[in-house]
Write an enzyme that holds these catalytic residues in place. Structure first.
Site, PDB file in Angstrom:
ATOM      1  N   PHE A   1      11.538   0.426 -32.502  1.00  0.00           N
ATOM      2  CA  PHE A   1      11.437   0.927 -33.883  1.00  0.00           C
ATOM      3  C   PHE A   1      11.445  -0.198 -34.911  1.00  0.00           C
ATOM      4  O   PHE A   1      11.569   0.072 -36.102  1.00  0.00           O
ATOM      5  CB  PHE A   1      12.580   1.912 -34.168  1.00  0.00           C
ATOM      6  CG  PHE A   1      12.516   3.145 -33.309  1.00  0.00           C
ATOM      7  CD1 PHE A   1      11.687   4.201 -33.655  1.00  0.00           C
ATOM      8  CD2 PHE A   1      13.253   3.237 -32.142  1.00  0.00           C
ATOM      9  CE1 PHE A   1      11.599   5.338 -32.853  1.00  0.00           C
ATOM     10  CE2 PHE A   1      13.173   4.365 -31.329  1.00  0.00           C
ATOM     11  CZ  PHE A   1      12.346   5.426 -31.692  1.00  0.00           C
ATOM     12  N   LEU A   2      11.355  -1.447 -34.445  1.00  0.00           N
ATOM     13  CA  LEU A   2      11.419  -2.545 -35.425  1.00  0.00           C
ATOM     14  C   LEU A   2      10.251  -2.457 -36.397  1.00  0.00           C
ATOM     15  O   LEU A   2       9.186  -1.928 -36.078  1.00  0.00           O
ATOM     16  CB  LEU A   2      11.435  -3.903 -34.711  1.00  0.00           C
ATOM     17  CG  LEU A   2      10.231  -4.366 -33.876  1.00  0.00           C
ATOM     18  CD1 LEU A   2       9.084  -4.876 -34.725  1.00  0.00           C
ATOM     19  CD2 LEU A   2      10.682  -5.451 -32.910  1.00  0.00           C
TER      20      LEU A   2
ATOM     21  N   ASN B   1       6.851   7.888 -36.220  1.00  0.00           N
ATOM     22  CA  ASN B   1       5.810   7.185 -36.984  1.00  0.00           C
ATOM     23  C   ASN B   1       4.938   8.165 -37.762  1.00  0.00           C
ATOM     24  O   ASN B   1       4.559   7.891 -38.901  1.00  0.00           O
ATOM     25  CB  ASN B   1       4.953   6.325 -36.049  1.00  0.00           C
ATOM     26  CG  ASN B   1       5.606   4.964 -35.805  1.00  0.00           C
ATOM     27  OD1 ASN B   1       6.739   4.735 -36.233  1.00  0.00           O
ATOM     28  ND2 ASN B   1       4.922   4.082 -35.122  1.00  0.00           N
TER      29      ASN B   1
ATOM     30  N   CYS C   1       0.462  -0.099 -36.442  1.00  0.00           N
ATOM     31  CA  CYS C   1       1.138   1.055 -35.832  1.00  0.00           C
ATOM     32  C   CYS C   1       0.715   2.391 -36.427  1.00  0.00           C
ATOM     33  O   CYS C   1       0.127   3.220 -35.722  1.00  0.00           O
ATOM     34  CB  CYS C   1       2.651   0.892 -35.935  1.00  0.00           C
ATOM     35  SG  CYS C   1       3.249  -0.467 -34.910  1.00  0.00           S
TER      36      CYS C   1
HETATM   37  P1  NAD Z   1       0.334  -7.481 -30.092  1.00  0.00           P
HETATM   38  O1  NAD Z   1      -1.118  -7.204 -30.000  1.00  0.00           O
HETATM   39  O2  NAD Z   1       0.853  -8.327 -31.195  1.00  0.00           O
HETATM   40  O3  NAD Z   1       0.845  -8.117 -28.727  1.00  0.00           O
HETATM   41  C1  NAD Z   1       0.492  -7.678 -27.464  1.00  0.00           C
HETATM   42  C2  NAD Z   1       0.485  -8.881 -26.539  1.00  0.00           C
HETATM   43  O4  NAD Z   1       0.340  -8.443 -25.185  1.00  0.00           O
HETATM   44  C3  NAD Z   1      -0.684  -9.845 -26.786  1.00  0.00           C
HETATM   45  O5  NAD Z   1      -0.168 -11.146 -27.029  1.00  0.00           O
HETATM   46  C4  NAD Z   1      -1.509  -9.784 -25.509  1.00  0.00           C
HETATM   47  O6  NAD Z   1      -2.140 -11.014 -25.193  1.00  0.00           O
HETATM   48  C5  NAD Z   1      -0.444  -9.395 -24.497  1.00  0.00           C
HETATM   49  N1  NAD Z   1      -0.952  -8.771 -23.271  1.00  0.00           N
HETATM   50  C6  NAD Z   1      -1.826  -7.753 -23.143  1.00  0.00           C
HETATM   51  N2  NAD Z   1      -1.989  -7.447 -21.834  1.00  0.00           N
HETATM   52  C7  NAD Z   1      -1.198  -8.275 -21.138  1.00  0.00           C
HETATM   53  C8  NAD Z   1      -0.911  -8.442 -19.754  1.00  0.00           C
HETATM   54  N3  NAD Z   1      -1.477  -7.684 -18.814  1.00  0.00           N
HETATM   55  N4  NAD Z   1      -0.057  -9.409 -19.389  1.00  0.00           N
HETATM   56  C9  NAD Z   1       0.533 -10.188 -20.300  1.00  0.00           C
HETATM   57  N5  NAD Z   1       0.316 -10.068 -21.627  1.00  0.00           N
HETATM   58  C10 NAD Z   1      -0.532  -9.116 -22.048  1.00  0.00           C
HETATM   59  O7  NAD Z   1       1.028  -6.048 -30.138  1.00  0.00           O
HETATM   60  P2  NAD Z   1       2.418  -5.661 -30.854  1.00  0.00           P
HETATM   61  O8  NAD Z   1       2.228  -5.497 -32.304  1.00  0.00           O
HETATM   62  O9  NAD Z   1       3.482  -6.571 -30.334  1.00  0.00           O
HETATM   63  O10 NAD Z   1       2.631  -4.204 -30.251  1.00  0.00           O
HETATM   64  C11 NAD Z   1       2.936  -4.007 -28.881  1.00  0.00           C
HETATM   65  C12 NAD Z   1       3.298  -2.545 -28.686  1.00  0.00           C
HETATM   66  O11 NAD Z   1       4.481  -2.242 -29.422  1.00  0.00           O
HETATM   67  C13 NAD Z   1       2.235  -1.565 -29.192  1.00  0.00           C
HETATM   68  O12 NAD Z   1       2.240  -0.444 -28.364  1.00  0.00           O
HETATM   69  C14 NAD Z   1       2.737  -1.182 -30.573  1.00  0.00           C
HETATM   70  O13 NAD Z   1       2.287   0.079 -30.974  1.00  0.00           O
HETATM   71  C15 NAD Z   1       4.240  -1.167 -30.341  1.00  0.00           C
HETATM   72  N6  NAD Z   1       5.031  -1.402 -31.548  1.00  0.00           N
HETATM   73  C16 NAD Z   1       4.619  -2.315 -32.454  1.00  0.00           C
HETATM   74  C17 NAD Z   1       5.408  -2.536 -33.590  1.00  0.00           C
HETATM   75  C18 NAD Z   1       4.959  -3.537 -34.621  1.00  0.00           C
HETATM   76  O14 NAD Z   1       5.527  -3.516 -35.727  1.00  0.00           O
HETATM   77  N7  NAD Z   1       4.008  -4.404 -34.334  1.00  0.00           N
HETATM   78  C19 NAD Z   1       6.605  -1.839 -33.783  1.00  0.00           C
HETATM   79  C20 NAD Z   1       7.007  -0.927 -32.809  1.00  0.00           C
HETATM   80  C21 NAD Z   1       6.205  -0.712 -31.694  1.00  0.00           C
END
Ligand code: NAD
Length: 468
Positions: A151-152, A227, A279
């Site tokens: 939830f960050l 969300n 998100c």
């Molecule tokens: P992001 O795109 O910033 O990071 C995802 C990372 O995963 C990338 O660096 C990518 O290279 C890596 N990756 C993909 N497939 C891979 C694999 N097989 N092995 C190793 N690395 C791999 O995404 P994010 O913003 O960190 O979001 C990640 C998840 O968390 C999403 O589902 C998002 O909805 C959720 N989320 C995001 C936030 C936010 O504020 N960004 C908050 C809560 C939840």
């Protein structure tokens, strides 16, 4: 505890750094070798308060970065999936990164592990991960799949992780549930906040996080519903802001009047140019898609999305009406990130406004405290980049404020007035009270509030004074 975090993005990197801060031994994995190299060379990769401190504290000690997913899985008791879950062409969640990560975990499994689904995923994904593990040759006794949504919020990600409102864990096994509690012990019993080097709590009055043990389906549903609800609050106040403009009411007072009702609350009730980021847009779409699969149309979410899109068009229309002709105008833009505190420009309303303005052949000069580099990668020389707010607005036909950075809420308005060619400010985030704008001789157009229009003769006087 030995933990592997798969994905060094906004969530994975923050989670890995914070879990190391809580005392765990963490290996953070990414398939993008350039990210791993940069992290190993001491870069933070993303703009996030306290992250550089945590990385400096733990990198190379309790926190290591690697591209070797198999080795990280083999060494770990808990494997956290934090890869991206973008929208596919139909608006459904694209779970291909989750599937790839699952296959890679399955190939490396060497004994019992808890696999944690931290990426935001539609309800029932847990079952799919479990199924994929078995289909890839793993015995169900060698793993459990747990839903533990994150939830960050970007901009306050580290303190959100270390001082969460709640920790939700959905699991079907007592063994996994126990391990998950251990993972978060320092946050649940409040002991982390008492350590001498703890990152300070934003609200020391709140003793510890609520911990909810539930089923995986419930946990997955909580994240999507949260969300969608927050996006709905934003679209609600934005729709009300349109009525406020039509009726000459003040949306900021309306907000206080509505939000001071404890049942409603002030948060996410800020009128503006809408929500964005990586998100809300995709999660609202994915939630609607899974709702359909579960037998309901959830039309409310269509309205939430529609209002959000319309808010951008309304703002661009406001720019057009204010400038008479928009074609070829020089516009100063403050704010590129989708919100303050981050360099993330994914689905940024600011970028979406800029794209619309470029279609009208506007010349844009933009400034953002953190997101210039990412925007340059995205927009290249379609716009000009400034080093500070005032050089962005030098001789511009109008100033547009598009992101709620606190730096933009305390501009020297006399300097703004003398920098601009025309004294016009369009504030897409309602960062200012109208009165100081009027006192500075600026025409001020915000969201859901009556415009401030300085009398023309006062403008002429100002200009004459400047010339003399
Ligand atoms: P992001 O795109 O910033 O990071 C995802 C990372 O995963 C990338 O660096 C990518 O290279 C890596 N990756 C993909 N497939 C891979 C694999 N097989 N092995 C190793 N690395 C791999 O995404 P994010 O913003 O960190 O979001 C990640 C998840 O968390 C999403 O589902 C998002 O909805 C959720 N989320 C995001 C936030 C936010 O504020 N960004 C908050 C809560 C939840």
């Amino acid at each position: 505890m030995q933990v592997a975090v798969i994905g060094c993005g906004y969530v994975g990197l923050v989670a890995a750094a914070c879990l190391a801060e809580l005392g765990h031994e963490v290996i953070c994995i990414d398939s993008d070798s350039q990210k791993i190299e940069a992290l190993n060379h001491g870069e933070s990769l993303i703009h996030e308060e306290y992250l550089p401190e945590l990385l400096q504290r733990h990198r190379g000690k309790r926190l290591v970065f690697s591209s070797d997913l198999a080795e990280a899985v083999r060494q770990s008791a808990v494997v956290i999936i934090a890869v991206g879950t973008p929208s596919d062409a139909t608006g459904d969640a694209d779970l291909s990164y989750v599937e790839t990560a699952t296959q890679e975990i399955a190939n490396a499994l060497n004994g019992y592990k808890v696999i944690v689904e931290k990426s935001t995923v539609p309800v029932r994904t847990n079952t799919w991960i479990h199924r994929a593990m078995v289909l890839n040759g793993c015995s169900p006794s060698d793993f459990d799949v747990v839903s533990n949504p994150e939830f960050l919020r970007e901009g306050t990600a580290v303190t959100d992780f270390l001082y969460p409102d709640r920790i939700i864990v959905g699991s079907r096994s007592n063994r996994a549930a126990k391990i998950m509690r251990e993972l978060y012990t320092g946050l649940v019993d409040g002991s982390y906040s008492k350590t001498t080097t703890a990152i300070p709590s934003p609200d020391p009055a709140v003793p510890a996080a609520l911990y909810l043990d539930t089923s995986p389906e419930t946990s997955e549903l909580i994240k999507h519903a949260s969300n969608a609800f927050l996006a709905m609050k934003i679209s609600f106040i934005n729709a009300v802001s349109v009525i406020a403009e039509g009726a000459n009411a003040d949306i900021e007072d309306v907000r206080v009047g509505i939000g001071s009702d404890k049942r409603i609350g002030m948060d996410f009730l800020q009128a503006g140019i809408g929500y964005g980021g990586s998100c809300f847009p995709k999660d609202v779409s994915a939630f609607q898609a899974i709702a359909k699969a579960c037998g309901t149309d959830f039309q409310l979410l269509s309205a939430v999305r529609h209002i959000n899109e319309e808010q951008l068009d309304r703002f661009v229309d406001k720019v057009r009406k204010t400038l008479w002709n928009i074609k070829g105008k020089n516009l100063a833009v403050l704010g590129l990130a989708f919100k303050s505190g981050t360099d993330d420009i994914r689905e940024s309303p600011a970028i979406n406004v800029i794209r619309r303005l470029l279609q009208h052949d506007c010349q844009i000069t933009a400034f953002d405290p953190a997101a210039l580099e990412r925007t340059r990668d995205l927009l290249g020389d379609l716009i000009t980049y400034a080093d500070d707010p005032y050089s962005a607005m030098a001789n511009a036909d109008a100033l547009l404020i598009l992101t709620d950075w606190k730096e933009f809420a305390s501009l020297d308005l006399a300097r703004v007035r003398s920098s601009l060619r025309y004294p016009i400010v369009l504030d897409g985030r309602n960062l200012y009270e109208p009165t100081p704008m009027a006192e500075a001789g600026l025409n001020y157009y915000s969201i859901g509030r009556p415009p401030v229009e300085v009398a023309l003769n006062s403008l002429v006087r100002t200009k004459t004074a400047k010339i003399s």
